[in-house]
Design an enzyme around this catalytic site. Sequence first.
Site, PDB file in Angstrom:
ATOM      1  N   THR A   1     -34.991 -53.185 -78.696  1.00  0.00           N
ATOM      2  CA  THR A   1     -35.202 -54.222 -77.645  1.00  0.00           C
ATOM      3  C   THR A   1     -36.350 -53.819 -76.663  1.00  0.00           C
ATOM      4  O   THR A   1     -37.368 -55.096 -76.875  1.00  0.00           O
ATOM      5  CB  THR A   1     -33.995 -54.087 -76.675  1.00  0.00           C
ATOM      6  OG1 THR A   1     -32.564 -54.043 -77.200  1.00  0.00           O
ATOM      7  CG2 THR A   1     -33.938 -55.224 -75.454  1.00  0.00           C
TER       8      THR A   1
ATOM      9  N   ASP B   1     -27.823 -59.170 -75.492  1.00  0.00           N
ATOM     10  CA  ASP B   1     -28.262 -59.556 -76.731  1.00  0.00           C
ATOM     11  C   ASP B   1     -27.428 -59.636 -77.902  1.00  0.00           C
ATOM     12  O   ASP B   1     -27.677 -60.723 -78.582  1.00  0.00           O
ATOM     13  CB  ASP B   1     -29.114 -58.191 -77.199  1.00  0.00           C
ATOM     14  CG  ASP B   1     -28.813 -57.006 -77.365  1.00  0.00           C
ATOM     15  OD1 ASP B   1     -27.607 -57.012 -77.028  1.00  0.00           O
ATOM     16  OD2 ASP B   1     -29.414 -56.148 -77.829  1.00  0.00           O
ATOM     17  N   HIS B   2     -26.162 -59.196 -78.064  1.00  0.00           N
ATOM     18  CA  HIS B   2     -25.104 -59.494 -78.968  1.00  0.00           C
ATOM     19  C   HIS B   2     -23.843 -58.854 -78.438  1.00  0.00           C
ATOM     20  O   HIS B   2     -24.001 -57.903 -77.519  1.00  0.00           O
ATOM     21  CB  HIS B   2     -25.495 -59.114 -80.229  1.00  0.00           C
ATOM     22  CG  HIS B   2     -25.684 -57.332 -80.161  1.00  0.00           C
ATOM     23  ND1 HIS B   2     -24.664 -56.537 -80.274  1.00  0.00           N
ATOM     24  CD2 HIS B   2     -26.982 -56.880 -80.138  1.00  0.00           C
ATOM     25  CE1 HIS B   2     -25.232 -55.423 -80.175  1.00  0.00           C
ATOM     26  NE2 HIS B   2     -26.732 -55.532 -80.177  1.00  0.00           N
TER      27      HIS B   2
ATOM     28  N   SER C   1     -30.105 -55.632 -82.341  1.00  0.00           N
ATOM     29  CA  SER C   1     -30.927 -56.024 -81.307  1.00  0.00           C
ATOM     30  C   SER C   1     -32.319 -56.141 -81.616  1.00  0.00           C
ATOM     31  O   SER C   1     -33.090 -56.624 -80.694  1.00  0.00           O
ATOM     32  CB  SER C   1     -30.967 -54.497 -80.601  1.00  0.00           C
ATOM     33  OG  SER C   1     -29.617 -54.277 -80.308  1.00  0.00           O
TER      34      SER C   1
ATOM     35  N   HIS D   1     -20.962 -47.960 -80.201  1.00  0.00           N
ATOM     36  CA  HIS D   1     -21.166 -47.825 -81.684  1.00  0.00           C
ATOM     37  C   HIS D   1     -20.343 -46.577 -82.090  1.00  0.00           C
ATOM     38  O   HIS D   1     -19.739 -46.427 -82.985  1.00  0.00           O
ATOM     39  CB  HIS D   1     -22.491 -47.580 -82.129  1.00  0.00           C
ATOM     40  CG  HIS D   1     -23.007 -48.915 -82.395  1.00  0.00           C
ATOM     41  ND1 HIS D   1     -22.824 -49.685 -83.576  1.00  0.00           N
ATOM     42  CD2 HIS D   1     -24.322 -49.505 -81.958  1.00  0.00           C
ATOM     43  CE1 HIS D   1     -23.511 -50.872 -83.736  1.00  0.00           C
ATOM     44  NE2 HIS D   1     -24.566 -50.642 -82.855  1.00  0.00           N
TER      45      HIS D   1
ATOM     46  N   GLU E   1     -33.742 -52.534 -69.636  1.00  0.00           N
ATOM     47  CA  GLU E   1     -32.684 -52.667 -70.661  1.00  0.00           C
ATOM     48  C   GLU E   1     -31.944 -51.553 -70.441  1.00  0.00           C
ATOM     49  O   GLU E   1     -32.097 -50.310 -70.176  1.00  0.00           O
ATOM     50  CB  GLU E   1     -33.196 -52.468 -71.921  1.00  0.00           C
ATOM     51  CG  GLU E   1     -31.936 -52.582 -72.981  1.00  0.00           C
ATOM     52  CD  GLU E   1     -32.197 -51.871 -74.671  1.00  0.00           C
ATOM     53  OE1 GLU E   1     -31.514 -52.465 -75.210  1.00  0.00           O
ATOM     54  OE2 GLU E   1     -33.091 -51.180 -74.733  1.00  0.00           O
TER      55      GLU E   1
ATOM     56  N   ASP F   1     -37.463 -48.313 -79.328  1.00  0.00           N
ATOM     57  CA  ASP F   1     -36.363 -48.743 -80.036  1.00  0.00           C
ATOM     58  C   ASP F   1     -36.454 -50.448 -79.843  1.00  0.00           C
ATOM     59  O   ASP F   1     -37.329 -51.169 -79.319  1.00  0.00           O
ATOM     60  CB  ASP F   1     -35.245 -48.496 -79.070  1.00  0.00           C
ATOM     61  CG  ASP F   1     -33.735 -48.462 -79.913  1.00  0.00           C
ATOM     62  OD1 ASP F   1     -33.883 -48.467 -81.257  1.00  0.00           O
ATOM     63  OD2 ASP F   1     -32.651 -48.730 -79.482  1.00  0.00           O
TER      64      ASP F   1
ATOM     65  N   ASP G   1     -24.460 -50.358 -75.751  1.00  0.00           N
ATOM     66  CA  ASP G   1     -24.238 -50.696 -76.916  1.00  0.00           C
ATOM     67  C   ASP G   1     -24.132 -49.353 -77.898  1.00  0.00           C
ATOM     68  O   ASP G   1     -23.228 -49.255 -78.689  1.00  0.00           O
ATOM     69  CB  ASP G   1     -25.244 -51.433 -77.669  1.00  0.00           C
ATOM     70  CG  ASP G   1     -25.483 -51.446 -79.321  1.00  0.00           C
ATOM     71  OD1 ASP G   1     -24.830 -52.553 -79.615  1.00  0.00           O
ATOM     72  OD2 ASP G   1     -26.323 -50.685 -79.614  1.00  0.00           O
ATOM     73  N   LYS G   2     -24.883 -48.563 -77.699  1.00  0.00           N
ATOM     74  CA  LYS G   2     -25.017 -47.186 -78.425  1.00  0.00           C
ATOM     75  C   LYS G   2     -23.738 -46.394 -78.408  1.00  0.00           C
ATOM     76  O   LYS G   2     -23.111 -46.011 -79.231  1.00  0.00           O
ATOM     77  CB  LYS G   2     -26.463 -46.288 -78.149  1.00  0.00           C
ATOM     78  CG  LYS G   2     -27.729 -46.930 -78.534  1.00  0.00           C
ATOM     79  CD  LYS G   2     -28.777 -45.966 -78.131  1.00  0.00           C
ATOM     80  CE  LYS G   2     -29.984 -46.945 -78.077  1.00  0.00           C
ATOM     81  NZ  LYS G   2     -30.475 -47.532 -79.227  1.00  0.00           N
TER      82      LYS G   2
ATOM     83  N   ARG H   1     -37.393 -52.609 -87.798  1.00  0.00           N
ATOM     84  CA  ARG H   1     -37.252 -51.897 -86.451  1.00  0.00           C
ATOM     85  C   ARG H   1     -37.395 -50.311 -86.708  1.00  0.00           C
ATOM     86  O   ARG H   1     -37.828 -49.581 -85.593  1.00  0.00           O
ATOM     87  CB  ARG H   1     -36.004 -52.261 -85.736  1.00  0.00           C
ATOM     88  CG  ARG H   1     -34.857 -51.771 -86.640  1.00  0.00           C
ATOM     89  CD  ARG H   1     -33.459 -52.322 -86.157  1.00  0.00           C
ATOM     90  NE  ARG H   1     -32.940 -51.395 -85.057  1.00  0.00           N
ATOM     91  CZ  ARG H   1     -32.053 -51.767 -84.207  1.00  0.00           C
ATOM     92  NH1 ARG H   1     -31.271 -52.810 -84.345  1.00  0.00           N
ATOM     93  NH2 ARG H   1     -31.646 -50.866 -83.188  1.00  0.00           N
TER      94      ARG H   1
ATOM     95  N   HIS I   1     -21.421 -54.391 -84.730  1.00  0.00           N
ATOM     96  CA  HIS I   1     -21.720 -55.700 -83.654  1.00  0.00           C
ATOM     97  C   HIS I   1     -20.657 -56.887 -84.020  1.00  0.00           C
ATOM     98  O   HIS I   1     -20.312 -56.786 -85.164  1.00  0.00           O
ATOM     99  CB  HIS I   1     -22.931 -56.146 -83.671  1.00  0.00           C
ATOM    100  CG  HIS I   1     -24.057 -55.269 -83.196  1.00  0.00           C
ATOM    101  ND1 HIS I   1     -25.376 -55.357 -83.892  1.00  0.00           N
ATOM    102  CD2 HIS I   1     -23.911 -53.896 -82.865  1.00  0.00           C
ATOM    103  CE1 HIS I   1     -25.961 -54.436 -83.246  1.00  0.00           C
ATOM    104  NE2 HIS I   1     -25.538 -53.584 -82.791  1.00  0.00           N
TER     105      HIS I   1
ATOM    106  N   ASP J   1     -27.654 -54.007 -73.329  1.00  0.00           N
ATOM    107  CA  ASP J   1     -27.324 -54.173 -74.856  1.00  0.00           C
ATOM    108  C   ASP J   1     -25.763 -54.062 -75.261  1.00  0.00           C
ATOM    109  O   ASP J   1     -25.250 -52.973 -74.871  1.00  0.00           O
ATOM    110  CB  ASP J   1     -28.125 -52.949 -75.623  1.00  0.00           C
ATOM    111  CG  ASP J   1     -28.511 -53.196 -76.950  1.00  0.00           C
ATOM    112  OD1 ASP J   1     -27.538 -53.590 -77.733  1.00  0.00           O
ATOM    113  OD2 ASP J   1     -29.830 -53.252 -77.278  1.00  0.00           O
TER     114      ASP J   1
END
Lengths: 463, 463
Positions: B142, B375-376, B89, B337, B328, B140, B333-334, B153, B427, B40
Amino acid sequence: MLRSLIFFVAISVSSLIAAQPSEKPGDPGTTRSVILIIGDGFDDQHVTMGRNFLAGHDGRLVIDTLPVRAAVQVQTVGKDTDWVYVADSANTATTLATGITTQMGRVGTSPTDEDLVTIAQRAHAAGFKTGIVSTSSVTDATPASFMSHVSSRGCENPAIILGGELYSVDYEGCPQDAMVNGGPGSIAEQIMNAPIDVVLGGGLKHFTTGDPASGNTPLMMAEGQKITVVTDPAMLTGADANERLIGLFAEGHLPVRLQGSDGRVAEQPDTSTLNKLDWRLGSVTQPDPISCEPNPAYGDTPPLARLTEVALNRLTHNNDKGLFLMVESASIDKESHVRNPCGSLGEIAQLEEVVSVALDYAEAHPQTLIIVTSDHAQAAQIIPEPSLYAEIPVPVYSPGHVARLNMPDGSLMTINYATNGFVSEEHTGANVPLFANGMGDGLLPAFLRQREVHDAMATFLGL
Amino acid sequence: MLRSLIFFVAISVSSLIAAQPSEKPGDPGTTRSVILIIGDGFDDQHVTMGRNFLAGHDGRLVIDTLPVRAAVQVQTVGKDTDWVYVADSANTATTLATGITTQMGRVGTSPTDEDLVTIAQRAHAAGFKTGIVSTSSVTDATPASFMSHVSSRGCENPAIILGGELYSVDYEGCPQDAMVNGGPGSIAEQIMNAPIDVVLGGGLKHFTTGDPASGNTPLMMAEGQKITVVTDPAMLTGADANERLIGLFAEGHLPVRLQGSDGRVAEQPDTSTLNKLDWRLGSVTQPDPISCEPNPAYGDTPPLARLTEVALNRLTHNNDKGLFLMVESASIDKESHVRNPCGSLGEIAQLEEVVSVALDYAEAHPQTLIIVTSDHAQAAQIIPEPSLYAEIPVPVYSPGHVARLNMPDGSLMTINYATNGFVSEEHTGANVPLFANGMGDGLLPAFLRQREVHDAMATFLGL
């Protein structure tokens, strides 16, 4: 003003051409050519910016149609540590040109200041025709690294090589490389002597700057050599096919094709006084959207694709061996430094046109390896429009500069520049993309280091 | 506290399984498996951060040894415009899972809120075993997008699906999806009913949260079904091989493996008063370097590679058809952030370990397609240490947050987070990398859209 100056003489073959280990391709007798296309700063953020803007969000760039794609690790030797993690165009172009990893700022020289033979020089020695084309001054780091050897990229002409002031700071120059000190000379002087058949781009001012003692300019070195120097694009077609051709179409870098409406670039979001006191309070006003439009300064600047065609035509004339041509779209990077996404996008369009020209050439000359790659990553980032946190009752905005671009479909693409608050953004350290035509299949693995891009080109040419 | 709750019943086959166009691979009778590994936020900046830190600047990651590499265009349907240029995501995982491009926040649903059949559901209907493994809560975005269908989500459990407050803001929920309104239920409830043989990750709290009216929790739905629910990693090996297995090893997301020394994350450079008045004056103090160290909260959290092994072992048992497994590494990602590069790097190490497990599996089961992708793109950028402009007598520093990481060789790698000044970074919009083993050769072109990654997996499995 200089317009189509013409000089004649025998090309002096650089004494730098030396034997290096070689690996022959399967059929060394076949005519083989390499076209290396460098997008300066053309990382995956810029590739995607270009795709979104030029082809639409569901479109494909010309480079997206190429069958081979790889990631290239960018490597830079440090001064105090073994490595540093972000490069500049000098050390990366040197690595692409020579296969040797070196320090930032170095042009065709090793970390211990040895002059490194470039692939263009080796190709010439092996009988290939060679060309270097760029939208920058041909003395700028990327083209220079294929044609010259100095300890510092700023040594572009016979005056600054002795040191002085550069960008308002004291600059030591490269005195050991100066001709007056028995060296090979400034970048411009070395280009005059380099075994490169076609050199096209900007940078005339570096060729008309004289040595402070003698007043001799690099251009004067053309006297007695078989070199055609042109400064008028109209003279490109008439130039003698049996001479070296040096075309210099701007005093410095070539102007870029696009600009932001009203000349605007990315701007800082405007925040309320309350927000300046506490980031959770107050409000923010984002900059108004920008449209991309023709840059009036571009004028009749020859497009990079046109220069590429001229180079290919000349290099193919009376040639049964093949060619090595490097073409750089230089200002993708330069415009990202100054936070001008429209500027970068126009130069991505130029790169795309060059790839089309190269593909046409490869169709007529099947043993042509086309590689498109970048030298290093750059600051620009596509960020959400609006913020992912737009529903949170707190002003959320970039601490840097943003440009909200009007897209052809009416949407907005927002570009963030926030690596520093200085007048020029930093490069970044991500690996860079590489694209190749079918000739790269089996030659270029999915992951390689920048030095291995050089090695693959050398292998393909049997150098 | 729940420890190895066990329930039994027949797996209910989702009514969502519907006929979709299919293309059979060359030999449809062969056992075939797909292992999709999602990092992610694992864009090229993060890939390079991981390579530099885990393998050294001249090293290779396990993913770098995979023979197939591509770029994937991330696409997101807008609400007011056709497209937006940065994803989340939820919409991207939905596209990977269903082949349909949709809006941010949507989980397994189209822009017009139709429930989309996922590749895991279709694989199950075709007789494949299926598994979903993540370091996040399995509810979550994904993992949820492969197993469930809600309009937003946040609808992870039977309480919040009715709306209320989420992240301190009013949240409308997904009332039309609630079981009390005749819908398929919250994500946790849908996971209890999903045709997924193995579900491993975090998120226990969403399975023990009751419907506000009845008090019924998702976990209660296991009663009468053949489902083993475990919350103790030690119980993973003893679980009945003939039942669905749901393993939930944290109340929320699984803790990450690494943290910065003293718990530090990226910080704002400290500037002098004079510099605050005029950016050209005064001085700046960069944050002290950070070392990465084990995160004490990680404790005996099961490594993602261990969960992957458990899933593969179970799914291979008594299976002559093949499997679809999505794994995953969610917190790359988290942690980006929240500007914690050490956190991201530890989770990149976890992803690498999973790829090694998958490669071992493919060695024993040659008809296994392994795809690793993101994913991004995300906010983090590797920036120069020091600045490219360090010799300019002006303080040059990031306007955002920076972390200067101590690297194993004694050098420093500096990471910049500067997409906003909020508590969570944005993102970004670059295309993302894709890596595949040899099974992807000829199946996956050098450039594709995220929906086409789905299509290639479906083609490989003959769905």
